[in-house]
Scaffold this active site. Structure first.
Site, PDB file in Angstrom:
ATOM      1  N   THR A 283       0.816  -1.223   0.000  1.00  0.00           N
ATOM      2  CA  THR A 283       0.000   0.000   0.000  1.00  0.00           C
ATOM      3  C   THR A 283       0.846   1.268   0.000  1.00  0.00           C
ATOM      4  OG1 THR A 283      -1.837  -1.072   1.103  1.00  0.00           O
ATOM      5  CG2 THR A 283      -1.674   1.296   1.396  1.00  0.00           C
TER       6      THR A 283
ATOM      7  N   SER B 220       2.130  -7.935  -0.669  1.00  0.00           N
ATOM      8  CA  SER B 220       2.841  -8.838   0.240  1.00  0.00           C
ATOM      9  C   SER B 220       2.240 -10.240   0.225  1.00  0.00           C
ATOM     10  CB  SER B 220       2.863  -8.266   1.658  1.00  0.00           C
ATOM     11  OG  SER B 220       1.572  -8.238   2.220  1.00  0.00           O
TER      12      SER B 220
ATOM     13  N   ASP C  15       0.119  -6.605   4.990  1.00  0.00           N
ATOM     14  CA  ASP C  15      -0.708  -7.791   5.257  1.00  0.00           C
ATOM     15  C   ASP C  15       0.026  -8.888   6.008  1.00  0.00           C
ATOM     16  OD1 ASP C  15      -2.885  -6.623   4.143  1.00  0.00           O
ATOM     17  OD2 ASP C  15      -2.848  -7.754   2.263  1.00  0.00           O
TER      18      ASP C  15
END
Ligand code: SIN
Length: 342
Positions: free
Chosen positions: A24, A69, A102
């Site tokens: 992100t 990820s 994540d």
């Protein structure tokens, strides 16, 4: 992949290598704005977006991956840990890794086990991408860099810095899908905070490291106990090519009775680690005596995960199995990690 320097404006500040992996923090909308954001921002652009970074450290950036990820493999993590070692060999004071949040709780712990250096590896990311109001990436990078150059961060292994909190990689968990304060360490809380570009530590943890993997990291399964589980998933694992299993039991380390025999059978072919699905506390050793209790399972040969949660236990068992061909040796290396974690 690009390399870029952002020189600090003073001679008395430290040097940090920053590796961008995507996530992100590096994600922007594509031309089709309804298609969602994807990782695309180079590490060199990311560091330029951080106000005042030059007063914290000299930062050398490099984009090593541009991915979500969810797609990391152990091979990626081993390659990235090699790049971290090379950066330390070049004399930097600390390393910052920016990535998707994540599975930071797993990747940061893998770096803890793979990088044997007292200088800090600080992993960070963002909950809001750079196109959103209040994007947290720049603040997280600045705080992570401040930790990476702090002499007080040495000897603590890998750290995760999010939302101005410093977490030990071995304890941190992602606890919320979207909140800016998504990260917590249920075992002990954050081990420190970042205030005005300075890292303050409340407590310290012992360094961890494990022998390097000798080859590919073979798959380790993770099974979470649920109400009335009849053990059929454990039985099915035997033929699936796994080299180990982590079971997240109820409470202090308990499984339903129908799961006990399948676990005993599977133990003949692979090591099995017992963790608690609660995600905090320590697996019990000597309290309950029913079939499927911690006493029963450990007497049968399961290995306790101690204070490690199931995800971290899986990372440690995977790397332990990859570091030796000898099962007993791998189990001993896993137990050493558990002992050090406490
Ligand atoms: C990812 O983990 O790659 C996407 C989500 C995030 O970075 O928070």
């Amino acid at each position: 992949m690009s390399e870029h320097d952002r020189r600090g404006n003073r001679d008395d500040i430290g040097r940090v290598a920053l590796f961008g992996l995507g996530g992100t923090i590096a994600s922007l909308p594509t031309e089709d704005s309804s298609a969602g954001v994807v990782p695309s921002v180079e590490a060199s652009t990311l560091i330029l977006s951080v106000p005042g970074l030059e007063s914290v450290a000299h930062v050398e950036s490099r984009t090593l991956r541009q991915m979500a990820s969810a797609n990391f493999s152990f091979a990626d993590l081993i390659e990235i840990s090699d790049a971290i070692r090379d950066a330390f060999a070049s004399g930097v004071d600390g390393v910052v890794v920016t990535q998707g949040t994540d599975n930071i709780e797993e990747t940061a712990f893998a770096f803890d086990l793979l990088v044997d250096d007292e200088r800090p590896v600080v992993v960070t990311g963002a909950m809001r991408n750079p196109s959103l109001p209040g994007a947290d990436g720049p603040a997280n990078v600045r705080a992570a860099v401040a930790v990476a150059v702090s002499p007080h961060a040495r000897g603590l292994g890998s750290l995760v810095v999010m939302n101005d909190e410093i977490h030990a990689a071995r304890f941190v968990r992602k606890m919320h899908a979207s909140s800016l304060s998504a990260f917590a360490s249920p075992q002990c809380g954050p081990i420190g905070v970042v205030v005005e570009d300075r890292a303050h530590f409340y407590t310290r943890v012992e360094p961890l490291a494990m022998a390097r993997p000798k080859g590919d990291v073979a798959p380790v399964a993770l099974v979470r106990c649920a109400l009335a589980d009849d053990g059929r998933m454990v039985s099915a694992l035997a033929g699936l090519g796994y080299r180990g299993l982590v079971v997240e039991g109820f409470g202090g380390g308990h499984v339903p009775e129908p799961m006990v025999e399948p676990l005993s059978e599977l133990l003949l072919t692979m090591p099995i680690v017992l963790a608690s699905r609660t995600g905090a506390g320590v697996v019990l050793e000597s309290t309950y005596g029913f079939a499927g209790s911690e006493i029963d399972l450990c007497n049968r040969g399961l290995t306790s995960a101690g204070a490690l949660d199931g995800l971290k236990a899986r990372v440690a068992l995977s790397l332990a199995l990859a570091s030796t061909d000898n099962r007993a040796e791998a189990e001993a290396r896993f137990r050493d990690v558990v002992k050090t974690v406490g």
